[in-house]
Motif scaffolding. Structure first.
Motif, PDB file in Angstrom:
ATOM      1  N   LYS A  76     -11.796 -20.716 -22.470  1.00 25.70           N
ATOM      2  CA  LYS A  76     -10.683 -19.904 -21.984  1.00 25.70           C
ATOM      3  C   LYS A  76     -11.246 -18.626 -21.385  1.00 25.70           C
ATOM      4  N   PRO A  77     -10.647 -18.166 -20.289  1.00 25.93           N
ATOM      5  CA  PRO A  77     -11.136 -16.909 -19.712  1.00 25.93           C
ATOM      6  C   PRO A  77     -10.738 -15.732 -20.584  1.00 25.93           C
ATOM      7  N   LEU A  78     -11.507 -14.661 -20.485  1.00 24.75           N
ATOM      8  CA  LEU A  78     -11.149 -13.423 -21.156  1.00 24.75           C
ATOM      9  C   LEU A  78     -10.054 -12.728 -20.360  1.00 24.75           C
ATOM     10  N   ILE A  79      -9.197 -12.027 -21.051  1.00 23.59           N
ATOM     11  CA  ILE A  79      -8.178 -11.227 -20.374  1.00 23.59           C
ATOM     12  C   ILE A  79      -8.814  -9.878 -20.052  1.00 23.59           C
ATOM     13  N   ALA A  80      -9.078  -9.640 -18.774  1.00 24.35           N
ATOM     14  CA  ALA A  80      -9.712  -8.380 -18.383  1.00 24.35           C
ATOM     15  C   ALA A  80      -8.711  -7.235 -18.468  1.00 24.35           C
ATOM     16  N   ALA A  81      -7.460  -7.512 -18.119  1.00 26.83           N
ATOM     17  CA  ALA A  81      -6.383  -6.524 -18.206  1.00 26.83           C
ATOM     18  C   ALA A  81      -5.069  -7.267 -18.110  1.00 26.83           C
ATOM     19  N   LYS A  82      -4.042  -6.743 -18.749  1.00 23.08           N
ATOM     20  CA  LYS A  82      -2.722  -7.381 -18.694  1.00 23.08           C
ATOM     21  C   LYS A  82      -1.886  -6.779 -17.588  1.00 23.08           C
ATOM     22  N   MET A  83      -2.540  -6.541 -16.482  1.00 23.12           N
ATOM     23  CA  MET A  83      -1.865  -6.040 -15.285  1.00 23.12           C
ATOM     24  C   MET A  83      -2.719  -6.391 -14.078  1.00 23.12           C
ATOM     25  N   PRO A  84      -2.082  -6.598 -12.921  1.00 23.58           N
ATOM     26  CA  PRO A  84      -2.859  -6.916 -11.728  1.00 23.58           C
ATOM     27  C   PRO A  84      -3.518  -5.665 -11.153  1.00 23.58           C
ATOM     28  N   ALA A  85      -4.475  -5.899 -10.276  1.00 22.77           N
ATOM     29  CA  ALA A  85      -5.116  -4.809  -9.544  1.00 22.77           C
ATOM     30  C   ALA A  85      -4.556  -4.819  -8.127  1.00 22.77           C
ATOM     31  N   GLN A  86      -3.966  -3.708  -7.714  1.00 25.19           N
ATOM     32  CA  GLN A  86      -3.487  -3.598  -6.335  1.00 25.19           C
ATOM     33  C   GLN A  86      -4.649  -3.089  -5.498  1.00 25.19           C
ATOM     34  N   VAL A  87      -5.070  -3.886  -4.543  1.00 25.41           N
ATOM     35  CA  VAL A  87      -6.229  -3.526  -3.735  1.00 25.41           C
ATOM     36  C   VAL A  87      -5.923  -3.750  -2.261  1.00 25.41           C
ATOM     37  N   SER A  88      -6.605  -2.987  -1.441  1.00 23.26           N
ATOM     38  CA  SER A  88      -6.521  -3.150   0.011  1.00 23.26           C
ATOM     39  C   SER A  88      -7.825  -3.798   0.454  1.00 23.26           C
ATOM     40  N   LEU A  89      -7.734  -5.031   0.935  1.00 21.14           N
ATOM     41  CA  LEU A  89      -8.937  -5.806   1.257  1.00 21.14           C
ATOM     42  C   LEU A  89      -9.140  -5.931   2.755  1.00 21.14           C
ATOM     43  N   GLU A  90     -10.391  -5.861   3.124  1.00 22.54           N
ATOM     44  CA  GLU A  90     -10.785  -6.055   4.516  1.00 22.54           C
ATOM     45  C   GLU A  90     -10.789  -7.546   4.831  1.00 22.54           C
ATOM     46  N   PRO A  91     -10.715  -7.906   6.113  1.00 23.56           N
ATOM     47  CA  PRO A  91     -10.835  -9.316   6.488  1.00 23.56           C
ATOM     48  C   PRO A  91     -12.192  -9.853   6.032  1.00 23.56           C
ATOM     49  N   GLY A  92     -12.210 -11.155   5.697  1.00 22.04           N
ATOM     50  CA  GLY A  92     -13.474 -11.777   5.297  1.00 22.04           C
ATOM     51  C   GLY A  92     -13.379 -12.454   3.949  1.00 22.04           C
ATOM     52  N   MET A  93     -14.544 -12.791   3.400  1.00 21.40           N
ATOM     53  CA  MET A  93     -14.631 -13.534   2.140  1.00 21.40           C
ATOM     54  C   MET A  93     -14.602 -12.571   0.954  1.00 21.40           C
ATOM     55  N   HIS A  94     -13.920 -13.015  -0.096  1.00 24.01           N
ATOM     56  CA  HIS A  94     -13.840 -12.235  -1.320  1.00 24.01           C
ATOM     57  C   HIS A  94     -14.042 -13.167  -2.503  1.00 24.01           C
ATOM     58  N   PHE A  95     -14.623 -12.652  -3.583  1.00 23.59           N
ATOM     59  CA  PHE A  95     -14.975 -13.470  -4.745  1.00 23.59           C
ATOM     60  C   PHE A  95     -14.257 -12.903  -5.963  1.00 23.59           C
ATOM     61  N   TRP A  96     -13.237 -13.641  -6.404  1.00 27.13           N
ATOM     62  CA  TRP A  96     -12.419 -13.197  -7.540  1.00 27.13           C
ATOM     63  C   TRP A  96     -13.003 -13.733  -8.846  1.00 27.13           C
ATOM     64  N   CYS A  97     -13.143 -12.863  -9.824  1.00 27.75           N
ATOM     65  CA  CYS A  97     -13.655 -13.259 -11.146  1.00 27.75           C
ATOM     66  C   CYS A  97     -12.627 -14.127 -11.854  1.00 27.75           C
ATOM     67  N   SER A  98     -13.034 -15.333 -12.266  1.00 28.19           N
ATOM     68  CA  SER A  98     -12.131 -16.214 -13.009  1.00 28.19           C
ATOM     69  C   SER A  98     -12.436 -16.235 -14.505  1.00 28.19           C
ATOM     70  N   CYS A  99     -13.599 -15.731 -14.903  1.00 25.06           N
ATOM     71  CA  CYS A  99     -13.988 -15.805 -16.324  1.00 25.06           C
ATOM     72  C   CYS A  99     -13.503 -14.599 -17.114  1.00 25.06           C
ATOM     73  N   GLY A 100     -13.246 -13.496 -16.438  1.00 22.41           N
ATOM     74  CA  GLY A 100     -12.785 -12.281 -17.107  1.00 22.41           C
ATOM     75  C   GLY A 100     -13.903 -11.407 -17.639  1.00 22.41           C
ATOM     76  N   LYS A 101     -15.161 -11.818 -17.460  1.00 23.86           N
ATOM     77  CA  LYS A 101     -16.285 -11.062 -18.037  1.00 23.86           C
ATOM     78  C   LYS A 101     -16.885 -10.039 -17.074  1.00 23.86           C
ATOM     79  N   SER A 102     -16.529 -10.124 -15.817  1.00 21.71           N
ATOM     80  CA  SER A 102     -17.136  -9.230 -14.833  1.00 21.71           C
ATOM     81  C   SER A 102     -16.842  -7.767 -15.153  1.00 21.71           C
ATOM     82  N   SER A 103     -17.816  -6.923 -14.933  1.00 22.12           N
ATOM     83  CA  SER A 103     -17.606  -5.481 -15.106  1.00 22.12           C
ATOM     84  C   SER A 103     -17.114  -4.850 -13.812  1.00 22.12           C
ATOM     85  N   LYS A 104     -16.929  -5.685 -12.787  1.00 18.38           N
ATOM     86  CA  LYS A 104     -16.436  -5.190 -11.497  1.00 18.38           C
ATOM     87  C   LYS A 104     -15.075  -5.797 -11.183  1.00 18.38           C
ATOM     88  N   GLN A 105     -14.206  -5.879 -12.187  1.00 12.93           N
ATOM     89  CA  GLN A 105     -12.875  -6.471 -11.992  1.00 12.93           C
ATOM     90  C   GLN A 105     -12.148  -5.859 -10.799  1.00 12.93           C
TER      91      GLN A 105
END
Ligand code: FES
Length: 78
Positions: free
Chosen positions: A3-32
């Motif tokens: 099971k993934p870790l719950i990094a936070a019980k709220m979404p992150a509102q971000v403004s993303l540039e065009p291109g590829m992005h890599f979303w953490c699915s495990c919840g362990k990343s320190s760069k959520q």
């Protein structure tokens, strides 16, 4: 199945540039909400998504969304 870790019980509102992005699915990343490679050695892999235009998005941080990488409101039930 791990099971993934719950990094936070709220979404992150971000403004993303065009291109590829890599979303953490495990919840362990320190760069959520993004992947930092912390999933290595587990069954998780990042969700890679591509944006054609600059967009403001809500990225899931509870890792329970049924529509990753985007928040679908599931965090409200945790
Ligand atoms: S933060 Fe995961 S569904 Fe909203």
């Amino acid at each position: 199945m791990e099971k993934p870790l719950i990094a936070a019980k709220m979404p992150a509102q971000v403004s993303l540039e065009p291109g590829m992005h890599f979303w953490c699915s495990c919840g362990k990343s320190s760069k959520q909400p993004y992947c930092d490679g912390s999933h290595y050695g587990s069954e998780f892999v990042p969700v890679i998504f591509k944006l054609a235009d600059k967009q403001d998005v809500w990225l899931c941080q509870c890792k329970q969304s049924k529509n990753p990488p985007y928040c679908d409101g599931t965090h409200k039930t945790l």
